[in-house]
Scaffold this motif. Structure first.
Motif, PDB file in Angstrom:
ATOM      1  N   LEU A 144       0.816  -1.214   0.000  1.00  0.00           N
ATOM      2  CA  LEU A 144       0.000   0.000   0.000  1.00  0.00           C
ATOM      3  C   LEU A 144       0.853   1.269   0.000  1.00  0.00           C
ATOM      4  CD1 LEU A 144      -2.715  -1.071   2.609  1.00  0.00           C
ATOM      5  CD2 LEU A 144      -2.818  -1.246   0.118  1.00  0.00           C
ATOM      6  N   ASP A 145       2.145   1.108  -0.319  1.00  0.00           N
ATOM      7  CA  ASP A 145       3.040   2.264  -0.367  1.00  0.00           C
ATOM      8  C   ASP A 145       3.119   2.852  -1.771  1.00  0.00           C
ATOM      9  OD1 ASP A 145       4.276   0.057  -1.431  1.00  0.00           O
ATOM     10  OD2 ASP A 145       6.236   0.439  -0.521  1.00  0.00           O
ATOM     11  N   CYS A 146       2.146   2.533  -2.616  1.00  0.00           N
ATOM     12  CA  CYS A 146       2.114   3.043  -3.986  1.00  0.00           C
ATOM     13  C   CYS A 146       1.001   4.082  -4.110  1.00  0.00           C
ATOM     14  CB  CYS A 146       1.873   1.897  -4.967  1.00  0.00           C
ATOM     15  SG  CYS A 146       0.362   0.962  -4.632  1.00  0.00           S
ATOM     16  N   GLU A 147       1.045   4.872  -5.168  1.00  0.00           N
ATOM     17  CA  GLU A 147       0.027   5.911  -5.364  1.00  0.00           C
ATOM     18  C   GLU A 147      -1.213   5.365  -6.049  1.00  0.00           C
ATOM     19  OE1 GLU A 147       1.602   9.304  -7.349  1.00  0.00           O
ATOM     20  OE2 GLU A 147       3.052   9.776  -5.765  1.00  0.00           O
ATOM     21  N   ARG A 148      -1.036   4.360  -6.929  1.00  0.00           N
ATOM     22  CA  ARG A 148      -2.188   3.859  -7.690  1.00  0.00           C
ATOM     23  C   ARG A 148      -2.327   2.352  -7.517  1.00  0.00           C
ATOM     24  NH1 ARG A 148      -1.066   5.275 -13.047  1.00  0.00           N
ATOM     25  NH2 ARG A 148      -2.316   7.204 -12.955  1.00  0.00           N
ATOM     26  N   ALA A 149      -3.556   1.905  -7.319  1.00  0.00           N
ATOM     27  CA  ALA A 149      -3.888   0.485  -7.303  1.00  0.00           C
ATOM     28  C   ALA A 149      -4.915   0.234  -8.403  1.00  0.00           C
ATOM     29  CB  ALA A 149      -4.453   0.075  -5.946  1.00  0.00           C
ATOM     30  N   VAL A 150      -4.858  -0.956  -8.980  1.00  0.00           N
ATOM     31  CA  VAL A 150      -5.783  -1.335 -10.051  1.00  0.00           C
ATOM     32  C   VAL A 150      -6.582  -2.544  -9.612  1.00  0.00           C
ATOM     33  CG1 VAL A 150      -5.972  -2.229 -12.407  1.00  0.00           C
ATOM     34  CG2 VAL A 150      -4.360  -0.384 -11.892  1.00  0.00           C
ATOM     35  N   VAL A 151      -7.899  -2.462  -9.775  1.00  0.00           N
ATOM     36  CA  VAL A 151      -8.793  -3.583  -9.491  1.00  0.00           C
ATOM     37  C   VAL A 151      -9.386  -4.037 -10.818  1.00  0.00           C
ATOM     38  CG1 VAL A 151     -10.831  -4.359  -8.231  1.00  0.00           C
ATOM     39  CG2 VAL A 151      -9.332  -2.616  -7.224  1.00  0.00           C
ATOM     40  N   ILE A 152      -9.238  -5.331 -11.123  1.00  0.00           N
ATOM     41  CA  ILE A 152      -9.717  -5.872 -12.396  1.00  0.00           C
ATOM     42  C   ILE A 152     -11.001  -6.650 -12.144  1.00  0.00           C
ATOM     43  CG2 ILE A 152      -9.163  -7.379 -14.349  1.00  0.00           C
ATOM     44  CD1 ILE A 152      -6.192  -6.864 -13.684  1.00  0.00           C
ATOM     45  N   GLY A 153     -12.093  -6.189 -12.738  1.00  0.00           N
ATOM     46  CA  GLY A 153     -13.378  -6.857 -12.558  1.00  0.00           C
ATOM     47  C   GLY A 153     -14.498  -5.846 -12.448  1.00  0.00           C
ATOM     48  N   ASN A 154     -15.706  -6.284 -12.713  1.00  0.00           N
ATOM     49  CA  ASN A 154     -16.843  -5.369 -12.759  1.00  0.00           C
ATOM     50  C   ASN A 154     -18.029  -5.866 -11.950  1.00  0.00           C
ATOM     51  OD1 ASN A 154     -17.238  -3.334 -15.780  1.00  0.00           O
ATOM     52  ND2 ASN A 154     -15.799  -3.213 -14.092  1.00  0.00           N
ATOM     53  N   GLY A 155     -17.730  -6.567 -10.837  1.00  0.00           N
ATOM     54  CA  GLY A 155     -18.799  -7.027  -9.963  1.00  0.00           C
ATOM     55  C   GLY A 155     -18.776  -6.311  -8.626  1.00  0.00           C
ATOM     56  N   ASN A 156     -19.684  -6.689  -7.749  1.00  0.00           N
ATOM     57  CA  ASN A 156     -19.785  -6.034  -6.443  1.00  0.00           C
ATOM     58  C   ASN A 156     -18.524  -6.201  -5.610  1.00  0.00           C
ATOM     59  OD1 ASN A 156     -22.380  -5.148  -6.997  1.00  0.00           O
ATOM     60  ND2 ASN A 156     -23.350  -6.903  -6.019  1.00  0.00           N
ATOM     61  N   VAL A 157     -17.859  -7.350  -5.747  1.00  0.00           N
ATOM     62  CA  VAL A 157     -16.636  -7.561  -4.975  1.00  0.00           C
ATOM     63  C   VAL A 157     -15.558  -6.585  -5.420  1.00  0.00           C
ATOM     64  CG1 VAL A 157     -14.799  -9.206  -4.405  1.00  0.00           C
ATOM     65  CG2 VAL A 157     -17.175  -9.970  -4.482  1.00  0.00           C
ATOM     66  N   ALA A 158     -15.492  -6.305  -6.716  1.00  0.00           N
ATOM     67  CA  ALA A 158     -14.517  -5.319  -7.210  1.00  0.00           C
ATOM     68  C   ALA A 158     -14.769  -3.956  -6.567  1.00  0.00           C
ATOM     69  CB  ALA A 158     -14.593  -5.215  -8.733  1.00  0.00           C
ATOM     70  N   LEU A 159     -16.030  -3.583  -6.426  1.00  0.00           N
ATOM     71  CA  LEU A 159     -16.344  -2.318  -5.776  1.00  0.00           C
ATOM     72  C   LEU A 159     -15.990  -2.352  -4.293  1.00  0.00           C
ATOM     73  CD1 LEU A 159     -19.731  -1.029  -7.263  1.00  0.00           C
ATOM     74  CD2 LEU A 159     -17.396  -0.418  -7.880  1.00  0.00           C
ATOM     75  N   ASP A 160     -16.219  -3.503  -3.652  1.00  0.00           N
ATOM     76  CA  ASP A 160     -15.827  -3.637  -2.242  1.00  0.00           C
ATOM     77  C   ASP A 160     -14.335  -3.392  -2.064  1.00  0.00           C
ATOM     78  OD1 ASP A 160     -18.396  -4.230  -1.419  1.00  0.00           O
ATOM     79  OD2 ASP A 160     -18.074  -6.398  -1.307  1.00  0.00           O
ATOM     80  N   VAL A 161     -13.542  -4.042  -2.924  1.00  0.00           N
ATOM     81  CA  VAL A 161     -12.085  -3.898  -2.837  1.00  0.00           C
ATOM     82  C   VAL A 161     -11.684  -2.447  -3.064  1.00  0.00           C
ATOM     83  CG1 VAL A 161      -9.890  -4.539  -3.893  1.00  0.00           C
ATOM     84  CG2 VAL A 161     -11.651  -6.282  -3.520  1.00  0.00           C
ATOM     85  N   ALA A 162     -12.231  -1.842  -4.116  1.00  0.00           N
ATOM     86  CA  ALA A 162     -11.881  -0.454  -4.433  1.00  0.00           C
ATOM     87  C   ALA A 162     -12.256   0.480  -3.286  1.00  0.00           C
ATOM     88  CB  ALA A 162     -12.588  -0.021  -5.720  1.00  0.00           C
ATOM     89  N   ARG A 163     -13.422   0.253  -2.720  1.00  0.00           N
ATOM     90  CA  ARG A 163     -13.883   1.112  -1.623  1.00  0.00           C
ATOM     91  C   ARG A 163     -12.979   0.978  -0.400  1.00  0.00           C
ATOM     92  NH1 ARG A 163     -18.283  -1.088  -1.423  1.00  0.00           N
ATOM     93  NH2 ARG A 163     -18.116  -2.055   0.643  1.00  0.00           N
ATOM     94  N   MET A 164     -12.568  -0.242  -0.080  1.00  0.00           N
ATOM     95  CA  MET A 164     -11.692  -0.452   1.062  1.00  0.00           C
ATOM     96  C   MET A 164     -10.335   0.227   0.857  1.00  0.00           C
ATOM     97  SD  MET A 164     -13.293  -2.217   3.363  1.00  0.00           S
ATOM     98  CE  MET A 164     -14.585  -1.069   2.861  1.00  0.00           C
ATOM     99  N   LEU A 165      -9.866   0.250  -0.389  1.00  0.00           N
ATOM    100  CA  LEU A 165      -8.561   0.830  -0.676  1.00  0.00           C
ATOM    101  C   LEU A 165      -8.566   2.353  -0.662  1.00  0.00           C
ATOM    102  CD1 LEU A 165      -7.322  -1.507  -3.565  1.00  0.00           C
ATOM    103  CD2 LEU A 165      -6.256  -1.251  -1.306  1.00  0.00           C
TER     104      LEU A 165
END
Length: 454
Positions: A144-165
């Protein structure tokens, strides 16, 4: 009138599918008793380890099922027991009148692209396990020491991950997020999360409530970069739900406040390769476009244009996958246990009194509540088979199971043992004004359970 002969059923998997099966069995037949097995010392499966910490309302299903598990004397729990290792599949079949396998998706779908196995690339299953305190993922290195993270996927879990990050760590301080994850998120340098979707907005699998939740995130810029997706309301929208979803996308397009943190929903972009050596440096993505096929359906085609996106963390949220369960018949193409109407079958037909429910039966799709209907169908088949069975009850055979496990030095967690773990976690949480503080070490959980062996 002769009393109905008692029967005892073994259920493997203490997640929603297994708990709904208990509900149906106890409500349908007063003579049925259940032994519930799980590889973890704790019940609840993905409700405990897969639901995002900031979605406590989705964990309320526990409250209903809890009374069946805790207060009914017909239910015994055997936690920290691995079927196929601590006790065999055949031993279960010999000891019980019926066995239901309610094992979910223990694997993850892969992309099949170069660099996918680099450090810093995680499946969404691993990420949500890490953030929820699953013992198997508690020690993951999450860069988590980077400026950008990428989440691959278009389901609810992808949104969960993005929101947590992307959301402020202080928003999670009153949840049951794992301590190690909360500490890491407090120090996170991630300021931008990009969610990649191979297809167009219209194909996105996000549910509208999850999308609408993004509008209420504080101090975060939201962007939707959809490209040209050939969207035509008169042809493509055939439901209120889809129309609602598209309206959210349109509102999110220009929701920018110069907040310093950014969440980007990027469509029509396929991952092609991941670059890095000791860690992730970035990902190459290829642009797609939409067009109509001969039937007039909207399809996606690559344009040949590519772009390199620098990032230090990639989470692949393209779905869970059911893996083979011991020697049970398995269909590798559909990634499901072979079954008919919930009865597990091999080339010779149904295996007597062996059943499957949940994701292992249907594949990894549906929400928590979907398992209730599935469990109802399977338990009705089971009860019908038991009614027609003239061989007599094997319920007494199950009484040897605790001794068998003790003799094999298996430190299983009983229902009373789980009560102790549950109480200890809640007491620890009370001190911090949180629902609970989860234990992430199996040996510590077994210590609190006092290794009670009933």
């Amino acid at each position: 009138m002769k009393e109905k002969e008692p029967r005892r059923v073994a259920i493997v998997g203490a997640g929603p599918a297994g708990l709904y099966s208990i509900e149906h069995l106890l409500e349908s037949d007063e003579s049925i008793a259940v032994d519930l097995f799980d590889q973890m010392p704790s019940p609840w499966g993905l409700v405990r380890y897969g639901v995002a910490p900031d979605h406590p309302e989705k964990k309320q299903v526990i409250d209903k099922l809890f009374r069946y598990f805790l207060h009914d004397g017909r239910v015994r729990f055997f936690g920290a027991v691995t079927i196929g290792k601590d006790i065999s599949h055949q031993e279960l079949a010999d000891c019980y009148d019926a066995v239901i396998y309610a094992v979910g998706g223990t694997g993850s779908n892969e992309l099949g692209i170069p660099g996918e196995n680099l450090p810093g690339v995680h499946s969404s299953k691993a990420f949500v396990g890490w953030i929820n305190g699953h013992p198997d993922q508690a020690d993951l290195e999450m860069p988590l020491d980077c400026e950008r993270a990428v989440v691959i996927g278009n389901g609810n879990v992808a949104l969960d991950v993005a929101r947590m990050l992307i959301r402020p760590a202080e928003d999670l301080e009153r949840t049951d997020v794992a301590d190690h994850a909360l500490n890491a998120l407090r120090q996170s340098k991630v300021s931008e999360v990009v969610v990649l979707g191979r297809r167009a907005r219209i194909h996105a699998a996000f549910h509208s409530p999850e999308l609408e939740e993004l509008e209420h995130l504080s101090d975060i810029d939201l962007r939707v970069t959809s490209g040209e997706d050939a969207y035509n309301a008169s042809r493509d929208i055939d439901s209120f739900e889809l129309e609602r979803k598209m309206a959210v996308f349109d509102r999110l397009k220009n929701q920018e406040t110069n907040a310093g943190k950014k969440l980007v929903l990027r469509f029509l972009a396929s991952p092609k390769s991941i670059k890095g050596q000791s860690g992730v440096l970035g990902i190459t993505i290829e642009a797609n476009q939409t067009q109509r096929d001969e039937q007039g359906e909207l399809i996606v085609k690559p344009t040949g244009e590519s772009e390199f996106l620098e990032c230090g963390l990639i989470v692949i949220a393209t779905g869970y996958r059911v893996m083979p369960i011991g020697e049970l018949p398995f269909n590798p193409s559909s990634h499901r246990v072979r079954s008919e109407a919930g009865r597990i079958v091999n080339e010779d037909g149904p295996l007597p009194f062996i059943y499957v429910t949940g994701w292992a039966r249907r594949g990894c799709r549906g929400v928590i509540g979907t398992n209730r209907k599935c469990a109802g169908q399977v338990t009705q088949a089971l009860l019908s088979d038991l009614t027609a069975d003239a061989s007599g009850s094997r319920a007494a055979n199950a009484d040897v199971v605790p001794k068998l496990l003790r003799d094999r030095s298996v430190s299983f967690v009983s229902r009373e043992g789980w009560d102790r773990i549950d109480l200890a976690e809640k007491l620890a949480g009370r001190e911090q004004d949180r629902p609970r503080v989860k234990f992430t070490d199996v040996s510590i959980m077994q210590h609190y359970a006092a290794c009670i062996r009933s």
